[in-house]
Write an enzyme that holds these catalytic residues in place. Sequence first.
Site, PDB file in Angstrom:
ATOM      1  N   ASP A  36       0.815  -1.223   0.000  1.00 53.29           N
ATOM      2  CA  ASP A  36       0.000   0.000   0.000  1.00 53.29           C
ATOM      3  C   ASP A  36       0.842   1.264   0.000  1.00 53.29           C
ATOM      4  O   ASP A  36       0.352   2.346   0.288  1.00 53.29           O
ATOM      5  CB  ASP A  36      -0.903   0.021   1.251  1.00 53.29           C
ATOM      6  CG  ASP A  36      -1.949  -1.076   1.171  1.00 53.29           C
ATOM      7  OD1 ASP A  36      -2.279  -1.478   0.040  1.00 53.29           O
ATOM      8  OD2 ASP A  36      -2.415  -1.515   2.229  1.00 53.29           O
ATOM      9  N   HIS A 239      28.109   6.945 -10.827  1.00 48.51           N
ATOM     10  CA  HIS A 239      26.787   7.018 -10.193  1.00 48.51           C
ATOM     11  C   HIS A 239      26.755   6.182  -8.911  1.00 48.51           C
ATOM     12  O   HIS A 239      25.811   5.425  -8.667  1.00 48.51           O
ATOM     13  CB  HIS A 239      25.686   6.569 -11.164  1.00 48.51           C
ATOM     14  CG  HIS A 239      25.490   7.539 -12.288  1.00 48.51           C
ATOM     15  ND1 HIS A 239      24.839   7.216 -13.454  1.00 48.51           N
ATOM     16  CD2 HIS A 239      25.875   8.836 -12.433  1.00 48.51           C
ATOM     17  CE1 HIS A 239      24.832   8.272 -14.263  1.00 48.51           C
ATOM     18  NE2 HIS A 239      25.458   9.258 -13.652  1.00 48.51           N
ATOM     19  N   HIS A 346      33.078  11.342 -19.233  1.00 49.84           N
ATOM     20  CA  HIS A 346      31.722  11.861 -19.438  1.00 49.84           C
ATOM     21  C   HIS A 346      31.782  13.257 -20.051  1.00 49.84           C
ATOM     22  O   HIS A 346      32.849  13.854 -20.163  1.00 49.84           O
ATOM     23  CB  HIS A 346      30.925  11.862 -18.126  1.00 49.84           C
ATOM     24  CG  HIS A 346      31.555  12.637 -16.998  1.00 49.84           C
ATOM     25  ND1 HIS A 346      31.536  14.012 -16.935  1.00 49.84           N
ATOM     26  CD2 HIS A 346      32.229  12.230 -15.891  1.00 49.84           C
ATOM     27  CE1 HIS A 346      32.143  14.404 -15.831  1.00 49.84           C
ATOM     28  NE2 HIS A 346      32.597  13.341 -15.180  1.00 49.84           N
ATOM     29  N   HIS A 350      25.154  19.311 -18.808  1.00 49.98           N
ATOM     30  CA  HIS A 350      23.822  19.037 -19.357  1.00 49.98           C
ATOM     31  C   HIS A 350      22.934  20.222 -19.040  1.00 49.98           C
ATOM     32  O   HIS A 350      23.237  21.012 -18.144  1.00 49.98           O
ATOM     33  CB  HIS A 350      23.260  17.737 -18.748  1.00 49.98           C
ATOM     34  CG  HIS A 350      23.354  17.674 -17.252  1.00 49.98           C
ATOM     35  ND1 HIS A 350      22.429  18.264 -16.419  1.00 49.98           N
ATOM     36  CD2 HIS A 350      24.290  17.137 -16.412  1.00 49.98           C
ATOM     37  CE1 HIS A 350      22.785  18.067 -15.158  1.00 49.98           C
ATOM     38  NE2 HIS A 350      23.925  17.386 -15.116  1.00 49.98           N
ATOM     39  N   HIS A 357      18.547  16.489 -15.499  1.00 48.98           N
ATOM     40  CA  HIS A 357      19.038  16.423 -16.885  1.00 48.98           C
ATOM     41  C   HIS A 357      17.893  16.964 -17.715  1.00 48.98           C
ATOM     42  O   HIS A 357      17.001  16.232 -18.120  1.00 48.98           O
ATOM     43  CB  HIS A 357      19.389  14.984 -17.285  1.00 48.98           C
ATOM     44  CG  HIS A 357      20.640  14.505 -16.606  1.00 48.98           C
ATOM     45  ND1 HIS A 357      21.264  13.338 -16.915  1.00 48.98           N
ATOM     46  CD2 HIS A 357      21.395  15.055 -15.622  1.00 48.98           C
ATOM     47  CE1 HIS A 357      22.345  13.183 -16.155  1.00 48.98           C
ATOM     48  NE2 HIS A 357      22.440  14.209 -15.363  1.00 48.98           N
ATOM     49  N   GLU A 380      30.765  20.411 -15.260  1.00 51.98           N
ATOM     50  CA  GLU A 380      31.191  19.407 -14.298  1.00 51.98           C
ATOM     51  C   GLU A 380      32.258  18.460 -14.808  1.00 51.98           C
ATOM     52  O   GLU A 380      32.053  17.249 -14.892  1.00 51.98           O
ATOM     53  CB  GLU A 380      29.974  18.590 -13.843  1.00 51.98           C
ATOM     54  CG  GLU A 380      29.081  18.084 -14.977  1.00 51.98           C
ATOM     55  CD  GLU A 380      27.939  17.217 -14.440  1.00 51.98           C
ATOM     56  OE1 GLU A 380      28.215  16.301 -13.647  1.00 51.98           O
ATOM     57  OE2 GLU A 380      26.786  17.447 -14.818  1.00 51.98           O
TER      58      GLU A 380
HETATM   59  N1  GLY Z   1      23.980  14.438 -10.516  1.00 48.29           N
HETATM   60  C1  GLY Z   1      23.817  14.057 -11.836  1.00 48.29           C
HETATM   61  C2  GLY Z   1      24.746  14.748 -12.710  1.00 48.29           C
HETATM   62  O1  GLY Z   1      25.656  15.390 -12.235  1.00 48.29           O
HETATM   63  O2  GLY Z   1      24.606  14.734 -13.893  1.00 48.29           O
HETATM   64 MN    MN Z   2      25.129  17.202 -13.383  1.00 44.99          MN
HETATM   65 MN    MN Z   3      25.675  16.233 -10.324  1.00 45.38          MN
END
Ligand code: GLY
Ligand code: MN
Ligand code: MN
Length: 436
Positions: A36, A239, A346, A350, A357, A380
Amino acid sequence: MKLSEFAKRRCQLMRMMGRDAIAILPAAPVRKRNADTEYPYRQDSDFHFLTGFPEPEAVAVLLPGRAEGEVILFVRDRDPTREMWDGLRAGPEGAVERYGADDAFPIADIDDILPGLLESRSRVYYTMGLHPEFDQRVIGWVNGLRAQAKQGMHTPQEFVALDHLLHDMRLYKSREEIAAMRQAAAVSVTAHERAMRLAAPGVTEYQLAAEIVHEFHRNRGVSAYEPIVGGGANACILHYRENAQPLRDGDLVLIDAGCELDYYASDITRTFPVNGRFTSAQRALYDVVLEAQLAAIEQCRQGNHWNDPHDAAVRVITQGLVSLGFLSGKVSKLIKEGAYREWFMHRTGHWLGLDVHDVGDYKVGDAWRVLEPGMVLTVEPGLYVKPGCRRAPKEFRGIGIRIEDDVAVTRSSPEVLTGALVKSADDIERFMAARS
Ligand code: GLY
Ligand code: MN
Ligand code: MN
């Protein structure tokens, strides 16, 4: 956010749709966790963007030019028993009075009412594939009309992807949206400061995560995504969400956490020494990432392309990897070969907005998107050296670093929404030394 802001967005969308069109948007469904118990409800971002209506089991319908009203909401009816268990509902009356719909009906009546609204329209703006059950209902309503076409019933001829228009609108943040994002960012800054104050050898990753989430919640916010708190080599798992280990003396800890406030996300990463002092290897690697991040932020200017910040970061990172003995050779050749990717795998950022995102195309045709005022992105870059990485000099193995800020493109210099949080190695050490 004021009602007029939502009304303005609906007007803008309806202008683009044209008078022979209809848009249909369902609210996010409630998602069951088990038995529930449900996951905390979060309205669908597109639905929120156009309505501000926070309840599930709702459908918004936009009918440009309709004399009796252009904005219709189908919502849950009032129900004293259900409201006693689950909380108050706006009901159709509240949808009109408090959320600015021109007209509102009980959601239970939608099968009777919606086909009549579809009837006179040629094009249906709808996002297919997001809510498969609702897709079937929309197709059912249109097919029902088509079946009556022989009796002279006008039927919609065309389905058009609503997200195409809507997501482009969402990419350009208004002054009000930027203001909301500044507030979300400010809460995240305080939260990261709290974690920096608490960090010490023996404190666990989940305790730092708890400290951060506590600060989000006490400011009426939630996590925009599951916080990542990675001590030592855990920072090399991009992640990492277990957040289960104790922090160790001499290690760095990477925290990637952002508050969502009034539906707008922030997204910050800082990496700092558990004991308050960088080792010389940690500082050397940190300074490369920081220089890359500052160079990338500098590129977040109107008229530049989406990829310019990334290119700037890659240049600094590659140069740094050569200086520190990870790579050898000509920097331009190494960049072309993508030699940095083993440690920086990476992209540099974004879009950021209602979603962490966020929506919006990164390319127009084959070309990277031109940056314009009102766009908000993260910057980043990172370097992640796995413990067993033989291609890295020994002293850097097991170190993971990312530095992330939220940046608004303006008519002049980039506005770093998260700029209040300490970032240089010296400032971090000073901040941590000053902890009481
Ligand atoms: N926290 C997810 C990113 O930095 O894209
Ligand atoms: Mn990010
Ligand atoms: Mn992040």
